[in-house]
Design an enzyme around this catalytic site. Structure first.
Site, PDB file in Angstrom:
ATOM      1  N   SER A   1       0.825  -1.214   0.000  1.00  0.00           N
ATOM      2  CA  SER A   1       0.000   0.000   0.000  1.00  0.00           C
ATOM      3  C   SER A   1       0.857   1.262   0.000  1.00  0.00           C
ATOM      4  CB  SER A   1      -0.946   0.002   1.200  1.00  0.00           C
ATOM      5  OG  SER A   1      -0.246  -0.201   2.405  1.00  0.00           O
ATOM      6  N   ASN A   2       2.131   1.151   0.410  1.00  0.00           N
ATOM      7  CA  ASN A   2       3.040   2.290   0.341  1.00  0.00           C
ATOM      8  C   ASN A   2       3.669   2.455  -1.038  1.00  0.00           C
ATOM      9  OD1 ASN A   2       3.660   3.733   3.077  1.00  0.00           O
ATOM     10  ND2 ASN A   2       3.411   1.571   3.599  1.00  0.00           N
TER      11      ASN A   2
ATOM     12  N   LYS B   1      -0.260 -10.729   6.673  1.00  0.00           N
ATOM     13  CA  LYS B   1       0.048  -9.400   7.197  1.00  0.00           C
ATOM     14  C   LYS B   1      -1.247  -8.796   7.698  1.00  0.00           C
ATOM     15  CE  LYS B   1       1.570  -4.728   6.038  1.00  0.00           C
ATOM     16  NZ  LYS B   1       1.896  -3.749   4.976  1.00  0.00           N
TER      17      LYS B   1
END
Length: 320
Positions: free
Chosen positions: A60-61, A184
């Site tokens: 997502s980064n 995660k």
């Protein structure tokens, strides 16, 4: 033990992921909005030298939704080549491969295998979330795991999945698949994390916290480390926190966890663009995100950067 290379029944054994810090890297662009190879290389080198356990691309980064398939593969190949040149050719490279269809997800997994990945990380499909039952989601992950040439990690991040939040029951059911090797949990639900750890009979299955702000909580529940965006800015602080906990220096670990959590809160509030802005401020690289995202400016930017001062000072001390 998971396997790779080819479809099920034709994979080679893969060692379980080592515990520790995994950094989901940001994507870097040149002034003409192309992939910035040089900065990708230098950032990867900085992370490798900080003692991390592995790297993640297209999390997502990493602005995966802003990248073409070709650009994703270019970043993977650049990251893998840098690892080889830095003497860590076997460093794990987890590649984000979530897509809205099972077909494209499998395609991304195949491309990850061909461009240097060692594992893939999959968000649940969510665009048609109202039409997806738990059974359909489980079938999606199993179908991907059957076809993926790389071992699969489940990525549970409700904020990036239209609020879809996989339960511990669903995760434990998926963990029975031989090519699903970890999860995660960016949901931040430490009770769920503890249930997944306690309910999993496979010692090679890895359970990672999804943010640095609950590193101690993850480790105390038996988790194996964190996959944390703050690691782009403060990898040494995140690694040191894990070391202190395992060394039994609990008071020191708790104190550092407070510093890390405050720094991570700044990153959580600002998103990946705040990480890029802080990299630019404190490391002189980072650059802009792709439109329509943008960095803050003026007083808002200064207020945002002020929230990173404490963690960056800690990182500076640990680098000495």
């Amino acid at each position: 033990m998971a396997t790779t290379e080819g479809n099920k029944g034709n994979r080679h054994p893969v060692a379980p992921l080592n515990p520790g810090l995994y950094v989901p890297t940001v994507a870097f662009f040149t002034s003409d909005d192309s992939i910035d190879i040089d900065t990708t290389v230098s950032h990867t080198i900085q992370l490798i030298k900080s003692g991390i356990a592995g790297l993640v691309t297209h999390g997502s980064n990493g602005e995966a939704v802003h990248l073409s398939h070709t650009e994703r593969q270019l970043i993977n190949r650049t990251t893998r080549k840098t690892c080889e040149q830095e003497g860590v050719p076997d460093m794990p490279l987890i590649v984000g491969c979530g897509a809205q269809s099972t077909r494209e997800t499998i395609q991304l997994c195949q491309e990850a295998a061909g461009s240097g990945g060692t594992h893939v990380m999959i968000l649940p499909p969510s665009y048609y979330g109202a039409l997806l039952t738990t059974d359909l989601i489980i079938d999606h992950f199993r179908s991907v795991a059957d076809a993926s040439p790389l071992p699969v990690l489940i990525y549970n991040f409700p904020a990036a999945s239209g609020g879809l939040d996989l339960s511990s029951d669903t995760i434990l059911e998926l963990a029975k698949h031989p090519n699903i090797v970890g999860v995660k949990l960016t949901c931040g639900n430490t009770g769920k994390l503890a249930r997944v750890v306690a309910g999993n009979q496979d010692s090679s299955f890895r359970t990672f916290g999804g943010s640095a702000d609950f590193t101690i909580q993850t480790l105390a529940a038996g988790g194996h480390g964190v996959i944390a965006g703050l690691g782009n800015l403060a990898p040494r602080a995140c690694v040191e926190l894990i070391r202190l906990w395992h060394a039994g220096k609990l008071a020191e670990a708790a104190q550092l966890q407070g510093v890390v959590a405050r720094g991570d809160w700044a990153a959580i509030k600002g998103g990946f663009v705040s990480i890029k802005a802080a990299l630019q401020r404190y490391r002189s690289y980072g650059g802009h995100p792709r439109r329509p995202c943008a960095l803050l400016e003026g007083g808002l930017l200064e207020s945002q950067m002020a929230e990173f001062e404490e963690i960056m000072e800690m990182e500076k001390q640990l680098a000495c």
